[in-house]
Design a protein around this motif. Structure first.
Motif, short mmCIF file in Angstrom:
data_model
loop_
_atom_site.label_atom_id
_atom_site.label_comp_id
_atom_site.label_asym_id
_atom_site.label_seq_id
_atom_site.Cartn_x
_atom_site.Cartn_y
_atom_site.Cartn_z
N PHE A 284 -12.07 6.41 21.83
CA PHE A 284 -11.85 8.03 21.36
C PHE A 284 -12.97 8.79 22.44
O PHE A 284 -13.78 10.32 22.34
CB PHE A 284 -11.77 8.71 19.77
N ALA A 285 -14.21 7.96 21.66
CA ALA A 285 -15.79 8.48 22.16
C ALA A 285 -15.74 8.54 23.86
O ALA A 285 -15.12 8.30 24.30
CB ALA A 285 -16.39 8.21 21.67
N THR A 286 -16.63 9.46 24.21
CA THR A 286 -17.43 9.28 25.43
C THR A 286 -18.51 8.73 26.08
O THR A 286 -18.67 8.32 24.71
CB THR A 286 -17.27 11.33 26.10
N GLU A 287 -18.37 8.86 27.53
CA GLU A 287 -19.75 7.85 27.68
C GLU A 287 -21.38 8.68 26.93
O GLU A 287 -22.01 8.17 26.66
CB GLU A 287 -20.30 7.37 28.99
N GLU A 288 -21.07 9.61 26.91
CA GLU A 288 -22.18 10.76 26.12
C GLU A 288 -21.92 10.63 24.91
O GLU A 288 -23.54 10.40 24.33
CB GLU A 288 -22.29 12.18 26.60
N ASP A 289 -20.88 10.16 24.47
CA ASP A 289 -20.98 9.72 22.47
C ASP A 289 -21.82 8.32 21.90
O ASP A 289 -22.64 8.47 21.26
CB ASP A 289 -19.80 10.36 22.02
N ALA A 297 -18.63 11.22 11.88
CA ALA A 297 -18.35 11.88 11.52
C ALA A 297 -18.75 13.22 12.62
O ALA A 297 -18.33 14.99 12.34
CB ALA A 297 -19.63 12.50 10.10
N ASP A 298 -19.37 12.68 13.42
CA ASP A 298 -19.47 13.60 14.32
C ASP A 298 -18.70 14.11 14.94
O ASP A 298 -18.28 15.71 15.84
CB ASP A 298 -20.81 13.07 15.50
N LEU A 299 -17.35 12.92 15.19
CA LEU A 299 -15.66 13.23 16.63
C LEU A 299 -15.31 14.08 15.19
O LEU A 299 -14.57 14.56 15.89
CB LEU A 299 -15.01 11.82 16.66
N LEU A 300 -14.99 14.19 14.46
CA LEU A 300 -14.09 14.71 13.19
C LEU A 300 -14.76 16.06 13.50
O LEU A 300 -14.05 16.60 12.70
CB LEU A 300 -14.39 13.72 11.54
N LEU A 301 -15.93 16.54 13.13
CA LEU A 301 -16.75 17.70 12.76
C LEU A 301 -16.18 18.74 14.21
O LEU A 301 -16.08 19.78 14.31
CB LEU A 301 -18.31 17.75 12.46
N ARG A 302 -16.66 17.85 15.17
CA ARG A 302 -15.70 18.01 16.58
C ARG A 302 -14.51 18.53 16.58
O ARG A 302 -14.09 19.98 17.05
CB ARG A 302 -16.25 17.48 17.90
N MET A 303 -13.54 18.45 15.80
CA MET A 303 -12.64 18.62 15.53
C MET A 303 -12.05 20.17 15.20
O MET A 303 -11.03 20.60 14.43
CB MET A 303 -11.55 17.56 15.12
N GLY A 304 -13.61 19.91 14.21
CA GLY A 304 -12.72 21.91 13.67
C GLY A 304 -12.45 21.83 12.04
O GLY A 304 -12.37 20.22 11.99
#
Length: 304
Positions: A284-289, A297-304
Motif C-alpha cells: 500500500f505504500a508509495t515510493e515516497e513512503d 501507524a503513519d499510513l493509518l493516521l493518513r486514513m483520517g
C-alpha cells in the motif's frame, strides 16, 4: 580486574569501527573479553547513534544466538566459557499506577486525543499501561509488563503534541531514557519484554501483530482492534520470546526494515513456527513512503 568480564573496549587509543547496521565510520565500539580468551566477531558492539541507528549486539546476544558457546574458538584453541545470567530487576506496581494519570500534560496523549478522542485514547493508554512522567515537563512512559504481570521497566520518551513525533535535539537525538534511571537505580538489570505482552492472556484468540515502536502499537490498536498489537522497541530489538510461542504471529516492520527482520525470522520461527513477515504495508505504500521509512501507524493516521 573490572567488575564485568565482557565490556565495551575503552582502551587507549579508543578503538572505533564502522557500524555494521548504519555503516557510519568510527562510531561503533566493540566488546572485549577482560580475560582475553574470547575474540568476538566485529559485529558484537554498540553504535554511538543510539536513536538514529540503535544497533546494539551484546555478548549476551552473541551467546544466545550461538547455542553451543561451550565451544568458542580463539585461533586454534577451543575456549570453554560460562556466562552467568543476571536476574532481571522489576519495578513496583505502585510506581506504574502513580504514573497512570496527568494525561492533560502528556504530549502524546494530547496528539492522539485530537485524532481518536480523549475517551478512546485514555482507554488505550490504560489498557497498554502507558503513563506520564514529570521528566522534560511531561513525557510518555511506555511500561513493559510481562505475561506474568511483572513490570520489567518503563521507557520514557518525549513527543511533540502537535505532530505526535518524537522531540529531537540539535544533533537529531531523541529525548529518551528509562524510569529506573530517573529513579537512580544504578544496579537495575533491565531484561525487556514486548510492550503490550501483558495483554496476551486477555486476548487469547487474537492474532498477534508485532511492530517496532510502542507508539505504532498504540495507534494500530485504536485503528485495528481486531488484532493484538505489541512492540519490540526498535528495528534491532526484535527477539523471539516464549510468551508468543503458541500464538499466530505476524511481524510488521517499518518500511525499509523488512530485510533486517527477514534475517531474524529463522531464529524467531524456532520459538514460534507460525511467525511470518507481513507484506501488506509495502503493497500500500508509495515510493515516497518507502524512502521516508514510514510505519503502519503513519499510513493509518493518513486514513483520517
Amino acid at each position: 580486574m573490572r567488575a564485568y568480564r565482557f565490556h565495551l573496549d575503552n582502551g587507549k587509543p579508543r578503538r572505533k569501527l564502522s557500524c555494521p547496521e548504519c555503516g557510519r565510520p568510527k562510531c561503533f565500539t566493540p566488546y572485549v573479553d577482560e580475560l582475553g580468551l574470547v575474540d568476538f566477531p566485529p559485529y558484537v558492539g554498540i553504535c554511538d547513534h543510539k536513536n538514529k541507528c540503535g544497533y546494539h549486539y551484546s555478548p549476551k546476544d552473541y551467546f544466545e544466538d550461538h547455542p553451543d558457546p561451550k565451544a568458542i574458538y580463539r585461533g586454534t584453541a577451543t575456549v570453554r566459557v560460562s556466562v552467568p545470567k543476571a536476574k532481571p530487576s522489576f519495578t513496583d506496581w505502585e510506581v506504574l499506577e502513580k504514573s497512570m494519570g496527568g494525561y492533560e500534560r502528556n504530549p502524546l496523549f494530547r496528539f492522539l486525543s485530537s485524532r481518536f478522542g480523549e475517551m478512546e485514547t485514555e482507554k488505550a493508554f490504560r489498557e497498554y499501561c502507558v503513563g506520564t512522567s514529570r521528566h522534560w515537563g511531561g513525557s510518555t512512559v511506555f511500561w513493559q509488563v510481562d505475561c506474568q504481570g511483572m513490570v520489567r521497566g518503563g521507557k520514557v520518551m518525549l513527543y511533540d503534541p502537535a505532530t505526535g513525533r518524537r522531540v529531537k535535539d540539535a544533533n537529531g537525538n531523541g529525548r529518551i531514557t528509562w524510569a529506573h534511571s530517573l529513579m537512580g537505580r544504578k544496579d537495575y538489570v533491565l531484561e525487556q519484554c514486548y510492550f503490550g505482552e501483558h495483554l496476551l492472556s486477555a486476548y487469547p484468540e487474537k492474532k498477534v501483530m508485532i511492530v517496532e515502536s510502542e507508539k505504532t502499537a498504540l495507534i494500530a490498536s485504536l485503528r485495528l482492534p481486531e488484532y493484538l498489537w505489541m512492540a519490540c522497541g526498535g528495528l534491532t530489538q526484535l527477539k523471539p520470546r516464549k510468551s508468543v510461542a503458541m500464538r499466530d504471529v505476524v511481524l510488521v516492520p517499518d518500511l525499509g526494515g523488512e530485510e533486517k527482520w527477514g534475517q531474524y525470522l529463522k531464529a524467531f520461527q524456532k520459538v514460534c513456527e507460525s511467525a511470518r513477515i507481513s507484506k501488506a504495508l509495502r503493497a500500500f505504500a508509495t515510493e515516497e513512503d518507502r524512502a521516508e521509512g514510514l510505519d503502519i501507524a503513519d499510513l493509518l493516521l493518513r486514513m483520517g
